[in-house]
Write a protein that holds these residues in place. Sequence first.
Motif, PDB file in Angstrom:
ATOM      1  N   GLN A 214     -23.762 -13.333  -1.634  1.00  0.00           N
ATOM      2  CA  GLN A 214     -24.123 -12.591  -2.835  1.00  0.00           C
ATOM      3  C   GLN A 214     -23.052 -11.554  -3.185  1.00  0.00           C
ATOM      4  N   VAL A 215     -22.546 -10.858  -2.156  1.00  0.00           N
ATOM      5  CA  VAL A 215     -21.490  -9.862  -2.388  1.00  0.00           C
ATOM      6  C   VAL A 215     -20.221 -10.541  -2.868  1.00  0.00           C
ATOM      7  N   LEU A 216     -19.875 -11.663  -2.235  1.00  0.00           N
ATOM      8  CA  LEU A 216     -18.669 -12.392  -2.648  1.00  0.00           C
ATOM      9  C   LEU A 216     -18.775 -12.869  -4.098  1.00  0.00           C
ATOM     10  N   GLU A 217     -19.971 -13.324  -4.460  1.00  0.00           N
ATOM     11  CA  GLU A 217     -20.163 -13.802  -5.830  1.00  0.00           C
ATOM     12  C   GLU A 217     -19.961 -12.662  -6.829  1.00  0.00           C
ATOM     13  N   ALA A 218     -20.536 -11.488  -6.520  1.00  0.00           N
ATOM     14  CA  ALA A 218     -20.397 -10.338  -7.419  1.00  0.00           C
ATOM     15  C   ALA A 218     -18.941  -9.875  -7.488  1.00  0.00           C
ATOM     16  N   LEU A 219     -18.279  -9.907  -6.345  1.00  0.00           N
ATOM     17  CA  LEU A 219     -16.879  -9.479  -6.309  1.00  0.00           C
ATOM     18  C   LEU A 219     -15.996 -10.439  -7.091  1.00  0.00           C
ATOM     19  N   ASN A 220     -16.253 -11.730  -6.938  1.00  0.00           N
ATOM     20  CA  ASN A 220     -15.401 -12.740  -7.581  1.00  0.00           C
ATOM     21  C   ASN A 220     -15.587 -12.828  -9.097  1.00  0.00           C
ATOM     22  N   ARG A 221     -16.577 -12.103  -9.600  1.00  0.00           N
ATOM     23  CA  ARG A 221     -16.665 -11.996 -11.058  1.00  0.00           C
ATOM     24  C   ARG A 221     -15.471 -11.230 -11.624  1.00  0.00           C
ATOM     25  N   ARG A 222     -14.793 -10.506 -10.749  1.00  0.00           N
ATOM     26  CA  ARG A 222     -13.603  -9.778 -11.178  1.00  0.00           C
ATOM     27  C   ARG A 222     -12.353 -10.665 -11.121  1.00  0.00           C
ATOM     28  N   TYR A 223     -12.527 -11.945 -10.800  1.00  0.00           N
ATOM     29  CA  TYR A 223     -11.413 -12.903 -10.900  1.00  0.00           C
ATOM     30  C   TYR A 223     -11.360 -13.401 -12.336  1.00  0.00           C
ATOM     31  N   LEU A 224     -10.266 -13.065 -13.001  1.00  0.00           N
ATOM     32  CA  LEU A 224     -10.096 -13.436 -14.406  1.00  0.00           C
ATOM     33  C   LEU A 224      -8.896 -14.361 -14.516  1.00  0.00           C
ATOM     34  N   PRO A 225      -9.120 -15.694 -14.525  1.00  0.00           N
ATOM     35  CA  PRO A 225      -7.996 -16.641 -14.567  1.00  0.00           C
ATOM     36  C   PRO A 225      -7.093 -16.378 -15.769  1.00  0.00           C
ATOM     37  N   GLY A 226      -5.794 -16.413 -15.523  1.00  0.00           N
ATOM     38  CA  GLY A 226      -4.823 -16.237 -16.589  1.00  0.00           C
ATOM     39  C   GLY A 226      -4.746 -14.811 -17.110  1.00  0.00           C
ATOM     40  N   PHE A 227      -5.266 -13.863 -16.362  1.00  0.00           N
ATOM     41  CA  PHE A 227      -5.276 -12.471 -16.812  1.00  0.00           C
ATOM     42  C   PHE A 227      -3.846 -11.955 -16.967  1.00  0.00           C
ATOM     43  N   ASN A 228      -3.546 -11.502 -18.144  1.00  0.00           N
ATOM     44  CA  ASN A 228      -2.199 -10.995 -18.438  1.00  0.00           C
ATOM     45  C   ASN A 228      -2.348  -9.731 -19.287  1.00  0.00           C
ATOM     46  N   PRO A 229      -2.559  -8.582 -18.637  1.00  0.00           N
ATOM     47  CA  PRO A 229      -2.869  -7.362 -19.384  1.00  0.00           C
ATOM     48  C   PRO A 229      -1.676  -6.867 -20.190  1.00  0.00           C
ATOM     49  N   PRO A 230      -1.934  -6.178 -21.272  1.00  0.00           N
ATOM     50  CA  PRO A 230      -0.840  -5.554 -22.018  1.00  0.00           C
ATOM     51  C   PRO A 230      -0.065  -4.605 -21.103  1.00  0.00           C
ATOM     52  N   ARG A 231       1.217  -4.527 -21.358  1.00  0.00           N
ATOM     53  CA  ARG A 231       2.087  -3.730 -20.507  1.00  0.00           C
ATOM     54  C   ARG A 231       1.641  -2.271 -20.422  1.00  0.00           C
ATOM     55  N   GLU A 232       1.145  -1.755 -21.525  1.00  0.00           N
ATOM     56  CA  GLU A 232       0.814  -0.332 -21.567  1.00  0.00           C
ATOM     57  C   GLU A 232      -0.420   0.030 -20.741  1.00  0.00           C
ATOM     58  N   GLU A 233      -1.177  -0.969 -20.301  1.00  0.00           N
ATOM     59  CA  GLU A 233      -2.358  -0.659 -19.493  1.00  0.00           C
ATOM     60  C   GLU A 233      -2.002  -0.313 -18.051  1.00  0.00           C
ATOM     61  N   GLY A 234      -0.821  -0.709 -17.609  1.00  0.00           N
ATOM     62  CA  GLY A 234      -0.314  -0.243 -16.316  1.00  0.00           C
ATOM     63  C   GLY A 234      -1.027  -0.755 -15.086  1.00  0.00           C
ATOM     64  N   TYR A 235      -1.403  -2.024 -15.079  1.00  0.00           N
ATOM     65  CA  TYR A 235      -1.977  -2.595 -13.855  1.00  0.00           C
ATOM     66  C   TYR A 235      -0.885  -2.737 -12.796  1.00  0.00           C
ATOM     67  N   ILE A 236      -1.239  -2.447 -11.562  1.00  0.00           N
ATOM     68  CA  ILE A 236      -0.327  -2.668 -10.444  1.00  0.00           C
ATOM     69  C   ILE A 236      -0.901  -3.778  -9.583  1.00  0.00           C
ATOM     70  N   ARG A 237      -0.031  -4.642  -9.065  1.00  0.00           N
ATOM     71  CA  ARG A 237      -0.486  -5.773  -8.255  1.00  0.00           C
ATOM     72  C   ARG A 237      -0.278  -5.446  -6.778  1.00  0.00           C
ATOM     73  N   LEU A 238      -1.326  -5.598  -5.983  1.00  0.00           N
ATOM     74  CA  LEU A 238      -1.257  -5.382  -4.539  1.00  0.00           C
ATOM     75  C   LEU A 238      -1.189  -6.728  -3.838  1.00  0.00           C
ATOM     76  N   VAL A 239      -0.157  -6.916  -3.024  1.00  0.00           N
ATOM     77  CA  VAL A 239       0.066  -8.200  -2.352  1.00  0.00           C
ATOM     78  C   VAL A 239       0.194  -7.974  -0.854  1.00  0.00           C
ATOM     79  N   THR A 240       0.148  -9.054  -0.126  1.00  0.00           N
ATOM     80  CA  THR A 240       0.113  -8.943   1.336  1.00  0.00           C
ATOM     81  C   THR A 240       1.489  -8.853   1.979  1.00  0.00           C
ATOM     82  N   HIS A 241       2.536  -9.399   1.320  1.00  0.00           N
ATOM     83  CA  HIS A 241       3.840  -9.477   1.965  1.00  0.00           C
ATOM     84  C   HIS A 241       4.925  -8.806   1.115  1.00  0.00           C
ATOM     85  N   ASN A 242       5.913  -8.233   1.786  1.00  0.00           N
ATOM     86  CA  ASN A 242       7.023  -7.556   1.107  1.00  0.00           C
ATOM     87  C   ASN A 242       7.760  -8.475   0.145  1.00  0.00           C
ATOM     88  N   ILE A 243       7.988  -9.720   0.576  1.00  0.00           N
ATOM     89  CA  ILE A 243       8.778 -10.645  -0.241  1.00  0.00           C
ATOM     90  C   ILE A 243       8.076 -10.930  -1.568  1.00  0.00           C
TER      91      ILE A 243
END
Length: 730
Positions: A214-243
């Motif tokens: 149930q928690v995973l389902e609620a969390l995965n609602r925040r998965y938005l395929p093809g999400f490409n926010p306008p530059r001015e909104e300033g989203y930062i991407r958090l990733v697992t590896h330096n590369i």
Amino acid sequence: MEQNPELELAWRFIETTGTHLFLTGKAGTGKTTFLRRLKAESPKRMVVLAPTGIAAMNAGGITLHSFFQLPFAPYLPESSFQSEGEMVYRYRFSKEKISIIRSIDLLVIDEISMVRADLLDAVDAVLRRYRRNSLPFGGVQLLMIGDLQQLAPVVKDDEWKMLSKYYATPYFFSSKALHDTQYFTIELTKVYRQKDDRFLEMLNSIRENRCDAQVLEALNRRYLPGFNPPREEGYIRLVTHNIQAQRINDRELERLPGRSYVFEATVEGKFPEYLYPTEKILELKRGAQVMFVKNDASGGHRYYNGTIGEVTAVSSQGIEVRCLQTGEKLALQPEEWSNARYALDEETKAITEVVEGTFRQYPLKLAWAITIHKSQGLTFDKAIVDVGASFAHGQAYVALSRCRTLEGLVLGAPVSAKAIINDETVAAFTREARGKDPGFCFPILQLSYFKELLTELFGFQPLLRSFKHYVRLLDEHLYRLYPKQLEACQVELSRLEQRVESVAEKFAVQYIRLANDSPDYEHDAQLQARIHAAAKYFGDELRPLYGVAVRKPLETDNKQLKKQLAAAYEELRDRYRLKADLLAFVGEAGFSVSSYLKQKALLTLEVVGTPIRAKEDARRMGLPEVDEWLEEARKDKKPQGGGGKAEVASDILHPELFDRLRAWRNKEAERQGLPAYMVFQQKAILGISNLLPADKEALLRIPHVGKRGVEKYGDEVLQIVAAYRKERGC
């Protein structure tokens, strides 16, 4: 402190007990704020350390490895630290560093979740050694701050193959030294970062391994395929590896039109690369998304570490950034970071930070993406989180909890149960820790600390052990050269065992009973009166030890023995002086925890072993100074006629002449490339300095002075003696 019962209890734990404390809590519960307040207000002498350069910079401290000069190789409990030889662990601390180590009351380790068990045991080994204290961590109180549900310690497979023979887990709580101590956990529960109860419950379920479908389902609602926010909104991407972060930032910068500008940091002094707060070579374009990596130094709070912005103007002359949250445009100047070491203030004896190097650069880094590891401690309004490739315990929780709100969070890919990695050993430790109520035990621990400090003050075992070791060296190696000195030391040792050690054991029963029976033991008049009287009694009883063994070190020609004797003497001298001075202080001012700790720290830092300090000792104790004391001991022994060797006093009656003759002998031995004893034995030097021979016949009658020595060196020796006799009129 802030009106928060958990924080208030933590504060009282640190200030009024010596018990180790693990301060933990969810992300955003105020751990870092507590540390800042502690550094600003606590009277305890402390150093603040962290396992990584980034964590150390955020905590306002330095790294564990740097402060304790530890290698990055695993520490095995059977290893020993060696200053010489082939062992891996070596150290070479300055006198200043040793003074700091000996004088601290509190060692703060931030981001303790990333500290391996063997590293904590290595710290324990150094502290025990340099504080001359066999208690875990040398008797220093530990404050460990962090969240075990966040980033775990890094341990490679080959390292764990070695360490697993000694440790159940790599986490700090498996430390052998920590197992030998009593420590408590205080868990902060009020979250200041997130205000959304629904989002908080999601994060808690992930943190505590309660994340169901149930928690995973609620969390995965925040998965938005093809999400490409306008530059001015300033989203930062958090990733697992330096590369991943590097590729995203390079790609996005390349896509921007226009010219790029390069800004090179100015690095001065000692500032290792692993401590760099941002890129040494910073490349920017107009339109680049950046993150501030430092709080606003102007005091205007225009930005903070983690603020996202957009470069609105850039040239070789400077940079302008618009903060996306406020819309304010800021003209930036380069900022400066310092790499500091802990040092002692010459006048105040306070532990201060001395800058060893500086790094000057614009407080920015490209921030379309950063690693989860580097995001720990930061907060974002909007973030795209990629945790599908999570590979370590706590990684998913750290990434998701960086966001203030669920609405500001977007998933780069659906989160599966496999991505949420939790270590059951951490969960077991947490359950056990929550079962102990630190508040219930606090009054007992507070009283225990009070009695512990009294036992330290009125405990004489360490001092007597040092004295016994010193006497044993005299008895085994120098009994012929200093027979009277040895006899006096043995008599004094026996007296101290009867008049000090035995009495102290009986007094301990009294003050423990009085403290246990008094509800306000620190201000109890009867207890304070007994402490005052005892401090005066033991101070008086210790005084003769000064004249017998502490006043002046003994000399020997044997290099190996000389080193052992010097170490034994310095340990005896330092322990005697600290004990005598603390007893004098308590005898005058009474005893309280705070005043005693402060005075002990100041006394520990005093420079010892100087002639000035020796004279101060003598004056304070009402004893003649060294020269006067020796003058009283001198006898007018002039060489007598007749055959046979003259009788020589056991003690040095003319120390200045003795030193001159030794200096001449050592210089002559160096000139000829000979061992010093082949010019003259030390026993011969002692005889010459005591008997003051006027001619070669008298010189030849002195024990251990041979005919060949007189023929070869007699004239020079007699000249030195004659000059001394003329100066002193003897």
